[in-house]
Design a protein around this motif. Structure first.
Motif, PDB file in Angstrom:
ATOM      1  N   GLY A  32      47.153  24.656  44.387  1.00 16.82           N
ATOM      2  CA  GLY A  32      46.872  23.888  43.482  1.00 16.82           C
ATOM      3  C   GLY A  32      47.576  24.098  42.659  1.00 16.82           C
ATOM      4  N   MET A  33      48.988  24.695  42.347  1.00 17.77           N
ATOM      5  CA  MET A  33      49.562  25.480  41.495  1.00 17.77           C
ATOM      6  C   MET A  33      51.374  25.110  41.661  1.00 17.77           C
ATOM      7  N   SER A  34      52.031  24.964  40.513  1.00 18.89           N
ATOM      8  CA  SER A  34      53.590  25.043  40.858  1.00 18.89           C
ATOM      9  C   SER A  34      54.360  25.212  41.522  1.00 18.89           C
ATOM     10  N   GLU A  35      55.547  25.581  42.445  1.00 25.42           N
ATOM     11  CA  GLU A  35      55.959  26.783  43.065  1.00 25.42           C
ATOM     12  C   GLU A  35      56.292  27.950  41.752  1.00 25.42           C
ATOM     13  N   SER A  36      57.018  27.726  41.013  1.00 25.56           N
ATOM     14  CA  SER A  36      57.744  28.480  40.126  1.00 25.56           C
ATOM     15  C   SER A  36      55.800  29.395  39.530  1.00 25.56           C
ATOM     16  N   ASN A  37      55.070  28.762  39.394  1.00 24.05           N
ATOM     17  CA  ASN A  37      53.672  29.578  39.016  1.00 24.05           C
ATOM     18  C   ASN A  37      53.247  30.234  39.883  1.00 24.05           C
ATOM     19  N   VAL A  38      52.999  29.542  40.943  1.00 24.07           N
ATOM     20  CA  VAL A  38      53.035  30.899  42.200  1.00 24.07           C
ATOM     21  C   VAL A  38      53.898  31.838  41.582  1.00 24.07           C
ATOM     22  N   LYS A  39      54.927  32.379  41.817  1.00 22.30           N
ATOM     23  CA  LYS A  39      55.908  33.232  41.946  1.00 22.30           C
ATOM     24  C   LYS A  39      55.846  34.061  41.001  1.00 22.30           C
ATOM     25  N   VAL A  40      55.452  33.686  39.496  1.00 20.10           N
ATOM     26  CA  VAL A  40      55.515  34.018  38.539  1.00 20.10           C
ATOM     27  C   VAL A  40      53.795  35.048  38.599  1.00 20.10           C
ATOM     28  N   THR A  41      52.847  34.130  39.068  1.00 16.06           N
ATOM     29  CA  THR A  41      51.479  34.659  39.559  1.00 16.06           C
ATOM     30  C   THR A  41      51.305  35.910  40.363  1.00 16.06           C
ATOM     31  N   VAL A  42      52.498  35.855  41.233  1.00  9.39           N
ATOM     32  CA  VAL A  42      52.739  36.790  42.411  1.00  9.39           C
ATOM     33  C   VAL A  42      53.014  38.023  42.129  1.00  9.39           C
ATOM     34  N   HIS A  43      54.126  37.471  41.031  1.00  6.63           N
ATOM     35  CA  HIS A  43      55.196  38.952  40.045  1.00  6.63           C
ATOM     36  C   HIS A  43      53.928  39.704  39.445  1.00  6.63           C
ATOM     37  N   ARG A  44      53.267  38.543  38.092  1.00  8.50           N
ATOM     38  CA  ARG A  44      52.092  39.882  37.573  1.00  8.50           C
ATOM     39  C   ARG A  44      51.271  39.969  38.348  1.00  8.50           C
ATOM     40  N   GLY A  45      50.107  39.324  38.714  1.00 12.69           N
ATOM     41  CA  GLY A  45      49.478  40.249  40.120  1.00 12.69           C
ATOM     42  C   GLY A  45      49.799  41.240  40.864  1.00 12.69           C
ATOM     43  N   LEU A  46      51.086  41.625  41.086  1.00 13.53           N
ATOM     44  CA  LEU A  46      51.949  42.698  41.792  1.00 13.53           C
ATOM     45  C   LEU A  46      51.381  43.935  40.699  1.00 13.53           C
ATOM     46  N   LYS A  47      52.122  43.500  39.543  1.00 12.05           N
ATOM     47  CA  LYS A  47      52.196  44.462  38.762  1.00 12.05           C
ATOM     48  C   LYS A  47      51.409  45.008  38.063  1.00 12.05           C
ATOM     49  N   ALA A  48      50.379  44.447  37.968  1.00 14.07           N
ATOM     50  CA  ALA A  48      48.509  44.481  37.777  1.00 14.07           C
ATOM     51  C   ALA A  48      48.647  45.363  38.992  1.00 14.07           C
ATOM     52  N   MET A  49      48.256  45.185  39.969  1.00 17.50           N
ATOM     53  CA  MET A  49      48.078  45.854  41.042  1.00 17.50           C
ATOM     54  C   MET A  49      48.371  47.340  40.816  1.00 17.50           C
ATOM     55  N   ALA A  50      49.309  47.199  40.417  1.00 14.63           N
ATOM     56  CA  ALA A  50      50.106  48.355  40.865  1.00 14.63           C
ATOM     57  C   ALA A  50      49.956  49.640  39.468  1.00 14.63           C
ATOM     58  N   ARG A  51      49.673  49.038  38.160  1.00 11.92           N
ATOM     59  CA  ARG A  51      49.295  49.954  37.354  1.00 11.92           C
ATOM     60  C   ARG A  51      48.055  50.104  37.484  1.00 11.92           C
ATOM     61  N   LEU A  52      46.979  49.331  38.056  1.00 11.09           N
ATOM     62  CA  LEU A  52      45.778  49.872  38.734  1.00 11.09           C
ATOM     63  C   LEU A  52      45.984  51.623  39.611  1.00 11.09           C
ATOM     64  N   ILE A  53      46.732  51.039  40.531  1.00 10.40           N
ATOM     65  CA  ILE A  53      47.042  52.587  41.043  1.00 10.40           C
ATOM     66  C   ILE A  53      47.790  53.486  40.209  1.00 10.40           C
ATOM     67  N   GLY A  54      48.318  53.245  39.494  1.00 13.35           N
ATOM     68  CA  GLY A  54      49.068  54.477  38.927  1.00 13.35           C
ATOM     69  C   GLY A  54      48.070  54.780  38.082  1.00 13.35           C
ATOM     70  N   GLU A  55      46.989  54.005  37.634  1.00 20.40           N
ATOM     71  CA  GLU A  55      45.982  54.823  36.796  1.00 20.40           C
ATOM     72  C   GLU A  55      44.949  55.936  37.747  1.00 20.40           C
ATOM     73  N   ASN A  56      44.656  55.070  38.659  1.00 20.29           N
ATOM     74  CA  ASN A  56      43.582  55.582  39.348  1.00 20.29           C
ATOM     75  C   ASN A  56      43.664  57.209  39.840  1.00 20.29           C
ATOM     76  N   ARG A  57      45.501  57.064  39.924  1.00 17.79           N
ATOM     77  CA  ARG A  57      46.486  58.823  40.473  1.00 17.79           C
ATOM     78  C   ARG A  57      46.482  59.607  39.289  1.00 17.79           C
TER      79      ARG A  57
END
Length: 135
Positions: free
Chosen positions: A109-134
């Motif tokens: 229920g999102m626009s295509e551009s919103n999906v792209k941005v959301t996925v990109h930001r979500g992956l960056k957040a996950m990468a940040r969490l991985i960095g914090e756990n290391r």
């Protein structure tokens, strides 16, 4: 009967050593380590080795272990749990379910551009969490 005894020993060891488990770490590798040590202790006690096995049984014992996949799955679930529901849904649709951006947009229920941005930001957040756990 020996397998049941080994399982019982491993479960008892897990129970008696539960105070050593660090909740900040993955549970599965901790359990595997205890089970592995119990198995090694058994082999030492029995003075057993791979040479003592009938040749037709060796393939079953030496097949590859999928513990890495299990651990990765647990890590992914832990990382995804830290994301907002919309972000988690978008990443699930695009990166894990293999949907196109337009299909994911319709599903989420999102626009295509919103999906792209959301996925990109979500992956960056996950990468940040991985960095914090290391660290």
């Amino acid at each position: 009967m020996e397998a049941e005894d080994l399982v019982q020993e491993a479960l008892m060891a897990i129970h008696t050593r539960r105070h050593t488990y660090d909740p900040a770490q993955l549970f599965t590798p901790w359990v595997y380590a205890i089970a592995r040590y119990k198995f090694v202790d058994y082999l030492r006690r029995e003075k057993a080795s791979m040479r003592d096995l009938p040749i037709e049984d060796t393939k079953e014992i030496t097949t590859s272990d999928n513990s890495g996949q299990v651990e990765s799955s647990l890590d992914l679930k832990r990382l995804m749990a830290g994301l907002a529901p919309k972000v988690r849904q978008a990443i699930q649709a695009v990166k894990l379910d293999g949907l196109s951006v337009s299909e994911a947009a319709a599903q989420c229920g999102m626009s295509e551009s919103n999906v792209k941005v959301t996925v990109h930001r979500g992956l960056k957040a996950m990468a940040r969490l991985i960095g914090e756990n290391r660290s």
